[in-house]
Design an enzyme around this catalytic site. Structure first.
Site: not given
Ligand SMILES: *[C@@H]1O[C@H](CO)[C@@H](O)[C@H](O)[C@H]1NC(C)=O
Ligand SMILES: *[C@@H]1O[C@H](CO)[C@@H](O)[C@H](O)[C@H]1NC(C)=O
Ligand SMILES: *[C@@H]1O[C@H](CO)[C@@H](O)[C@H](O)[C@H]1NC(C)=O
Ligand SMILES: *[C@@H]1O[C@H](CO)[C@@H](O)[C@H](O)[C@H]1NC(C)=O
Ligand SMILES: *[C@@H]1O[C@H](CO)[C@@H](O)[C@H](O)[C@H]1NC(C)=O
Length: 334
Positions: A113, A280, A300
């Site tokens: 990520c 994240h 995302n």
């Protein structure tokens, strides 16, 4: 299992000083958890995103490490506040000539990520600064596999270091798995639901660094590099973060994922869990207010069928899950 509600606010839930925290004993991926969240009448709706998964598999996707060194070492800056900050802002409509802004990617079963959130904002900013002349999809693969100082590849990395790599080594282009550009992603997209068309996510290892483009790409690896001029971390201040986005485009943000986040479907997320899964990284591309609740609009990298078509909203102004405290960005060289 008992829901523990610390406050009994009569007006609206969000105005409560204390948030409801669900029992950490509830399986975060269960129907019970989804129902408990929805019965809180909170600012967001829960549903099943990761049916059939274990929470450890989701935690694996949360691959952001916090720089242990003092944040000032990386240059945490104050941003000059714009005289006019709109109530809502969406980078997709502000810069419609930059397609990367509305591009949702899939990190597959790899804790990359940090490379995705970074490459995404770098791509947007490169296009924005060039007034749409340089439309690029920069390659998370290049950062993930070739940045030596960035951390642990699929086991997590540092956003700040990804930006430094952009400044010092440059980042080549590269899109989705099997896709276009110099170095498309090497890890196949996977199913972040159990019931879907893609193969299940499995634990991936970091791809080896290749200093060449895929065959038949029209440029060499070095010719294809796009560089940053500088990179910086922004102080945790809403108007300064907004001003940075208004001026230069989306930013990369790191935050703490709590177990209930896995169930996000729509609305403005705020945590109702105190079980952390890890850090994240994502891309913030705008903000707004929904039924009185200020939010950040966020992309995302868990494909378009996760959450709200790949996006989510998270509460703004309260440093929800630490998101306002870990904002990284940079200016492209072009
Ligand atoms: C988490 O919340 C529960 C209540 O649901 C509480 O009993 C527990 O102490 C909390 N744990 C932490 C680490 O804050
Ligand atoms: C949530 O809303 C429903 C329907 O409006 C109501 O019956 C319920 O009591 C509310 N629950 C909470 C925890 O406020
Ligand atoms: C994927 O995982 C789900 C849930 O564990 C399982 O039911 C399904 O059979 C798996 N699919 C494949 C293709 O392995
Ligand atoms: C990727 O390309 C390979 C080889 O051409 C093909 O077999 C595979 O189905 C493709 N996968 C996806 C997800 O596009
Ligand atoms: C945010 O930064 C601006 C500009 O420096 C300042 O005027 C404002 O008070 C700050 N806001 C908060 C909540 O600290």
């Amino acid at each position: 299992m008992k829901i523990i509600i610390f406050c009994a606010c009569l007006i609206t839930f969000v105005l409560c000083q204390k948030r409801a925290i669900l029992s950490p004993d509830i399986d975060p991926l269960s129907d019970l958890m989804v129902n408990k969240i929805n019965s809180l009448n909170t600012t967001w709706k829960a549903g099943k995103n990761f049916d059939g998964y274990t929470i450890d598999e989701i935690a694996k996707l949360c691959g952001v490490k916090r720089l242990e060194r003092s944040s000032d070492e990386f240059g945490r800056i104050e941003v000059e506040v714009e005289p006019y900050i709109p109530k809502t802002f969406d980078a997709r409509s502000a810069w419609p000539h930059c397609p990367s802004i509305s591009f949702i990617r899939d990190q597959g079963g790899c804790g990359s990520c940090w490379a995705f959130g970074s490459a995404e904002a770098m791509s947007d900013r490169t296009c924005i600064k060039s007034n749409g002349r340089v439309k690029v999809i920069l390659s998370p693969e290049d950062i993930l596999s070739c940045c030596i100082d960035c951390g642990y590849g699929c086991n997590g990395g540092y956003i700040e270091a990804a930006y430094q790599y952009w400044v010092e080594e440059g980042v080549v282009t590269g899109g989705l798995f099997n896709g276009t550009g110099c170095k498309p992603y090497k890890i196949a997209p996977c199913e972040h639901h159990a019931i879907g068309p893609r193969p299940n996510c499995t634990d991936e290892i970091t791809p080896a660094c290749e200093v060449q483009c895929q065959s038949n790409y029209r440029k060499t690896y070095l010719e294809d590099k796009h560089y940053g001029l500088n990179s910086y971390k922004i102080v945790a201040n809403v108007s300064q973060i907004q001003s940075e986005i208004l001026r230069n485009g989306p930013v990369t943000a790191g935050y703490i994922v709590y177990s209930d986040f896995a169930n996000y479907k729509s609305g403005v997320y705020q945590r109702h869990s105190n079980v952390t899964l890890g850090g994240h990284a994502v891309r913030i591309l705008g903000w707004g207010i929904e039924t009185g609740v200020p939010y950040w609009l966020v992309a995302n990298s868990w494909n378009t069928d996760w959450g709200d078509k790949g996006y989510f909203k998270i509460r703004r102004g309260v440093n929800e899950c630490g998101i306002e405290d870990h904002i990284v960005a940079g200016i492209p060289k072009n």
